[in-house]
Design a protein around this motif. Structure first.
Motif, PDB file in Angstrom:
ATOM      1  N   SER A 164       0.843  -1.327   0.011  1.00  0.00           N
ATOM      2  CA  SER A 164       0.073  -0.061   0.010  1.00  0.00           C
ATOM      3  C   SER A 164       0.887   1.059  -0.028  1.00  0.00           C
ATOM      4  O   SER A 164       0.574   2.260  -0.714  1.00  0.00           O
ATOM      5  N   ALA A 165       2.050   1.347   0.730  1.00  0.00           N
ATOM      6  CA  ALA A 165       2.772   2.379   0.838  1.00  0.00           C
ATOM      7  C   ALA A 165       3.472   2.686  -0.226  1.00  0.00           C
ATOM      8  O   ALA A 165       3.807   3.933  -0.863  1.00  0.00           O
ATOM      9  N   SER A 166       3.912   1.536  -1.191  1.00  0.00           N
ATOM     10  CA  SER A 166       4.994   1.638  -2.142  1.00  0.00           C
ATOM     11  C   SER A 166       4.295   1.949  -3.416  1.00  0.00           C
ATOM     12  O   SER A 166       4.782   2.421  -4.278  1.00  0.00           O
ATOM     13  N   GLY A 167       2.932   1.500  -3.507  1.00  0.00           N
ATOM     14  CA  GLY A 167       2.371   1.753  -4.773  1.00  0.00           C
ATOM     15  C   GLY A 167       2.808   0.784  -5.871  1.00  0.00           C
ATOM     16  O   GLY A 167       2.301   1.090  -7.155  1.00  0.00           O
ATOM     17  N   VAL A 168       3.408  -0.326  -5.500  1.00  0.00           N
ATOM     18  CA  VAL A 168       3.773  -1.363  -6.559  1.00  0.00           C
ATOM     19  C   VAL A 168       2.565  -1.742  -7.500  1.00  0.00           C
ATOM     20  O   VAL A 168       1.567  -2.190  -6.812  1.00  0.00           O
ATOM     21  N   ALA A 169       2.639  -1.942  -8.839  1.00  0.00           N
ATOM     22  CA  ALA A 169       1.390  -2.140  -9.603  1.00  0.00           C
ATOM     23  C   ALA A 169       2.077  -3.523 -10.476  1.00  0.00           C
ATOM     24  O   ALA A 169       1.039  -3.801 -11.294  1.00  0.00           O
ATOM     25  N   CYS A 170       3.130  -3.974 -10.461  1.00  0.00           N
ATOM     26  CA  CYS A 170       3.696  -4.996 -11.162  1.00  0.00           C
ATOM     27  C   CYS A 170       4.920  -5.679 -10.803  1.00  0.00           C
ATOM     28  O   CYS A 170       5.605  -4.867  -9.735  1.00  0.00           O
ATOM     29  N   ALA A 171       5.348  -6.790 -10.972  1.00  0.00           N
ATOM     30  CA  ALA A 171       6.480  -7.619 -10.576  1.00  0.00           C
ATOM     31  C   ALA A 171       7.758  -6.689 -10.946  1.00  0.00           C
ATOM     32  O   ALA A 171       8.427  -6.490 -10.030  1.00  0.00           O
ATOM     33  N   ALA A 172       7.875  -5.956 -12.100  1.00  0.00           N
ATOM     34  CA  ALA A 172       8.714  -5.261 -12.397  1.00  0.00           C
ATOM     35  C   ALA A 172       9.069  -3.965 -11.280  1.00  0.00           C
ATOM     36  O   ALA A 172      10.140  -3.624 -10.951  1.00  0.00           O
ATOM     37  N   ASP A 173       8.036  -3.466 -10.858  1.00  0.00           N
ATOM     38  CA  ASP A 173       8.066  -2.469  -9.884  1.00  0.00           C
ATOM     39  C   ASP A 173       8.493  -3.033  -8.522  1.00  0.00           C
ATOM     40  O   ASP A 173       9.443  -2.503  -7.593  1.00  0.00           O
ATOM     41  N   VAL A 174       8.226  -4.183  -8.030  1.00  0.00           N
ATOM     42  CA  VAL A 174       8.920  -4.805  -6.890  1.00  0.00           C
ATOM     43  C   VAL A 174      10.323  -5.060  -6.962  1.00  0.00           C
ATOM     44  O   VAL A 174      11.188  -4.709  -6.161  1.00  0.00           O
ATOM     45  N   ARG A 175      10.862  -5.377  -8.315  1.00  0.00           N
ATOM     46  CA  ARG A 175      12.302  -5.507  -8.614  1.00  0.00           C
ATOM     47  C   ARG A 175      13.114  -4.108  -8.438  1.00  0.00           C
ATOM     48  O   ARG A 175      13.989  -3.900  -7.983  1.00  0.00           O
ATOM     49  N   ALA A 176      12.337  -3.082  -8.732  1.00  0.00           N
ATOM     50  CA  ALA A 176      12.949  -1.660  -8.915  1.00  0.00           C
ATOM     51  C   ALA A 176      12.773  -0.992  -7.795  1.00  0.00           C
ATOM     52  O   ALA A 176      13.176   0.154  -7.717  1.00  0.00           O
ATOM     53  N   LEU A 177      12.103  -1.612  -6.718  1.00  0.00           N
ATOM     54  CA  LEU A 177      11.727  -0.856  -5.377  1.00  0.00           C
ATOM     55  C   LEU A 177      13.015  -0.251  -4.713  1.00  0.00           C
ATOM     56  O   LEU A 177      13.033   0.548  -4.215  1.00  0.00           O
ATOM     57  N   GLY A 178      13.919  -1.153  -4.870  1.00  0.00           N
ATOM     58  CA  GLY A 178      15.469  -0.700  -4.263  1.00  0.00           C
ATOM     59  C   GLY A 178      15.297  -1.260  -2.938  1.00  0.00           C
ATOM     60  O   GLY A 178      16.396  -0.861  -1.926  1.00  0.00           O
ATOM     61  N   ARG A 179      14.433  -2.052  -2.271  1.00  0.00           N
ATOM     62  CA  ARG A 179      14.604  -2.400  -0.922  1.00  0.00           C
ATOM     63  C   ARG A 179      13.370  -3.731  -1.013  1.00  0.00           C
ATOM     64  O   ARG A 179      12.605  -3.718  -1.859  1.00  0.00           O
ATOM     65  N   PRO A 180      13.291  -4.738  -0.037  1.00  0.00           N
ATOM     66  CA  PRO A 180      12.573  -5.928   0.211  1.00  0.00           C
ATOM     67  C   PRO A 180      11.042  -5.371   0.071  1.00  0.00           C
ATOM     68  O   PRO A 180      10.737  -4.371   0.968  1.00  0.00           O
ATOM     69  N   LEU A 181      10.179  -5.899  -0.648  1.00  0.00           N
ATOM     70  CA  LEU A 181       8.919  -5.842  -0.219  1.00  0.00           C
ATOM     71  C   LEU A 181       8.298  -6.676   0.734  1.00  0.00           C
ATOM     72  O   LEU A 181       7.367  -6.511   1.512  1.00  0.00           O
ATOM     73  N   VAL A 182       8.639  -7.806   0.579  1.00  0.00           N
ATOM     74  CA  VAL A 182       8.192  -9.000   1.501  1.00  0.00           C
ATOM     75  C   VAL A 182       9.117  -9.288   2.612  1.00  0.00           C
ATOM     76  O   VAL A 182      10.193  -9.136   2.438  1.00  0.00           O
ATOM     77  N   ALA A 183       8.488  -8.924   3.868  1.00  0.00           N
ATOM     78  CA  ALA A 183       9.413  -8.749   5.134  1.00  0.00           C
ATOM     79  C   ALA A 183       8.714  -8.814   6.190  1.00  0.00           C
ATOM     80  O   ALA A 183       7.567  -8.861   6.364  1.00  0.00           O
ATOM     81  N   PHE A 184       9.445  -9.090   7.283  1.00  0.00           N
ATOM     82  CA  PHE A 184       9.058  -9.116   8.744  1.00  0.00           C
ATOM     83  C   PHE A 184       8.773  -7.516   9.206  1.00  0.00           C
ATOM     84  O   PHE A 184       9.524  -6.727   8.316  1.00  0.00           O
ATOM     85  N   SER A 185       7.962  -7.317   9.941  1.00  0.00           N
ATOM     86  CA  SER A 185       7.679  -6.122  10.727  1.00  0.00           C
ATOM     87  C   SER A 185       8.984  -5.824  11.485  1.00  0.00           C
ATOM     88  O   SER A 185       9.682  -6.713  11.796  1.00  0.00           O
ATOM     89  N   ASP A 186       9.587  -4.565  11.811  1.00  0.00           N
ATOM     90  CA  ASP A 186      10.578  -4.298  12.550  1.00  0.00           C
ATOM     91  C   ASP A 186      10.601  -5.183  14.020  1.00  0.00           C
ATOM     92  O   ASP A 186      11.690  -5.622  14.240  1.00  0.00           O
ATOM     93  N   ALA A 187       9.684  -5.001  14.590  1.00  0.00           N
ATOM     94  CA  ALA A 187       9.452  -5.716  16.090  1.00  0.00           C
ATOM     95  C   ALA A 187       9.777  -7.041  15.766  1.00  0.00           C
ATOM     96  O   ALA A 187      10.561  -7.709  16.287  1.00  0.00           O
ATOM     97  N   VAL A 188       9.212  -7.826  14.846  1.00  0.00           N
ATOM     98  CA  VAL A 188       9.259  -9.426  14.584  1.00  0.00           C
ATOM     99  C   VAL A 188      10.542  -9.605  14.173  1.00  0.00           C
ATOM    100  O   VAL A 188      11.010 -10.667  14.501  1.00  0.00           O
ATOM    101  N   ARG A 189      11.075  -8.609  13.217  1.00  0.00           N
ATOM    102  CA  ARG A 189      12.539  -9.155  12.707  1.00  0.00           C
ATOM    103  C   ARG A 189      13.409  -9.243  13.775  1.00  0.00           C
ATOM    104  O   ARG A 189      14.327 -10.247  13.865  1.00  0.00           O
ATOM    105  N   GLU A 190      13.254  -8.221  14.784  1.00  0.00           N
ATOM    106  CA  GLU A 190      14.362  -8.322  15.772  1.00  0.00           C
ATOM    107  C   GLU A 190      14.133  -9.793  16.688  1.00  0.00           C
ATOM    108  O   GLU A 190      14.906 -10.021  17.280  1.00  0.00           O
TER     109      GLU A 190
END
Length: 401
Positions: free
Chosen positions: A284-310
């Motif tokens: 929602s925050a990044s507005g990615v609209a296709c898989a190419a957008d995910v690759r070009a985002l410059g950071r992971p899209l699929v991730a743990f939240s900050d709290a759970v990552r720790e």
């Protein structure tokens, strides 16, 4: 958050019908999609079958109920498909990447990888992710028209860089590859551009986190089964301790095996739900609209939240000294590394002792090619076969238990 039930395909999902195709063009085979065919090819490969007798943490003769590379892989598949389904991603591509992610692992887990990397230090080193790519592009020989499995671009990309970009835009290695790309990656890059400078597509990112979830939870389970630590040792561990308190509060007097199963089940659910929730927020925050957008985002899209990552890092922090560096495990894996080193030294000195098929088109005086061929041969071995081969050529073979 509930994660059951499929969503409509997300706009940013990879599209099998729009795949970038295969290195060697092939006709479509409906009703199977291109990504479904990749799954099927991996499942029927020789390398996949060998995972049954390759170590995850405990070698085969320590017990029948510990995870192997095969059972770990199947658990990664289950987690990856669950996350992909909840996010509306292509489940077949997520499955293909989960199925393939450990195909390049040598016998004896990371100990075997460290031993082979040291043996190849003057010849490009050894990296199991790169070796997985080598397996599916060169080593498997099942088809008349090509070597490898001729998987789609999206699957090969995900195998190569599911943990993130390998290079900068200029092509120079970054992170763990700052000293240079692994041999298999460099060799394949000359044939096909996998855009090593970008992040992988969303399904590959799902497979990477599914791997983390599976081995975190199931290494805890196996460590308890091996009595390397106790359930009470987990009480102060983030995520795990909360699940344990919940189970004990709801089921007072429950026996230990069921308690452990309930805790691990809750832990998997909590981690999956967090990935789905955090990824949805990032979409929602990044507005990615296709898989190419995910690759070009410059950071992971699929991730743990900050709290759970720790909190997830804390699980790894617990497992490292209590399991991976436990004296019993270290002793066994030290012996296993010796087996790999011995085999490498023997076959590089006497390559005619390899099976005839591994000597085909091999010039024994071509040292770089010879050492890589020996490494390929050893990396493909199961634990049992490696020990059998060691006993064939050496007077004393360790009892890994």
């Amino acid at each position: 958050m509930a994660v059951s039930g499929a969503r409509p395909m997300a706009a940013y999902a990879s599209d099998a019908a729009g795949s970038r195709g295969r290195l060697f063009p092939e006709a479509d085979m409906p009703p199977r999609s291109a990504f479904r065919r990749d799954c099927d090819r991996i499942i029927h490969s020789t390398a996949f079958r060998r995972l049954k007798h390759k170590t995850q943490v405990f070698v085969f003769n320590e017990g029948d109920h510990f995870r192997t590379r095969l059972t770990h892989t199947l658990e990664v598949v289950q987690v990856a498909r669950s996350i992909a389904r909840a996010l509306g991603l292509d489940e077949d591509l997520a499955e293909a990447l989960a199925l393939a992610h450990d195909l390049g692992h040598p016998p004896f887990a990371h100990a075997g990888e460290r031993a082979l990397d040291a043996c190849l230090k003057d010849h490009g080193g050894f990296d199991h992710n790169a070796q997985s790519l080598r397996v599916v592009t060169r080593i498997e020989r099942r088809y008349a028209d090509f070597d490898g499995l001729n998987l789609t671009w999206e699957t090969l990309e995900g195998i190569a860089k599911h943990n993130g970009p390998l290079t900068g835009r200029e092509g120079r290695g970054i992170g763990r590859y700052a000293g240079g790309l692994p041999h298999a990656i460099r060799a394949h890059s000359g044939l096909q551009d996998l855009e090593l400078w970008s992040h992988a597509g969303p399904e590959a990112q799902v497979a990477a986190l599914a791997d983390d979830i599976a081995y975190d939870v199931h290494d805890l389970d196996d460590g308890l089964r091996a009595r390397l630590f106790t359930v009470d040792d987990l009480a102060g561990l983030p995520l795990v301790g909360a699940a344990l308190a919940e189970v004990r509060g709801r089921y007072p007097g429950l026996d230990v095996p069921r308690t452990v199963n309930e805790v691990m089940r809750r832990l998997i659910t909590r981690l999956i739900e967090d990935v789905v929730g955090e990824t949805s927020n990032r979409v929602s925050a990044s507005g990615v609209a296709c898989a190419a957008d995910v690759r070009a985002l410059g950071r992971p899209l699929v991730a743990f939240s900050d709290a759970v990552r720790e909190e997830e890092k804390a699980i790894k922090g617990f497992l490292f000294p209590h399991m991976y560096r436990h004296p019993r495990v270290v002793r066994i894996m030290g012996d296993a590394q010796g087996v790999i080193r011995d085999l490498f030294a023997h076959f590089t000195a006497q390559p005619w002792d390899m099976p005839p098929s591994w000597q085909d088109d091999l010039d024994f005086s071509d040292t770089p090619r010879l050492t890589r061929r020996v490494a390929d041969y050893i990396a493909g071995m199961t634990d049992r076969y490696a020990l059998d081969q060691h006993a064939r050529f050496f007077d004393s073979t360790p009892d890994l238990r």
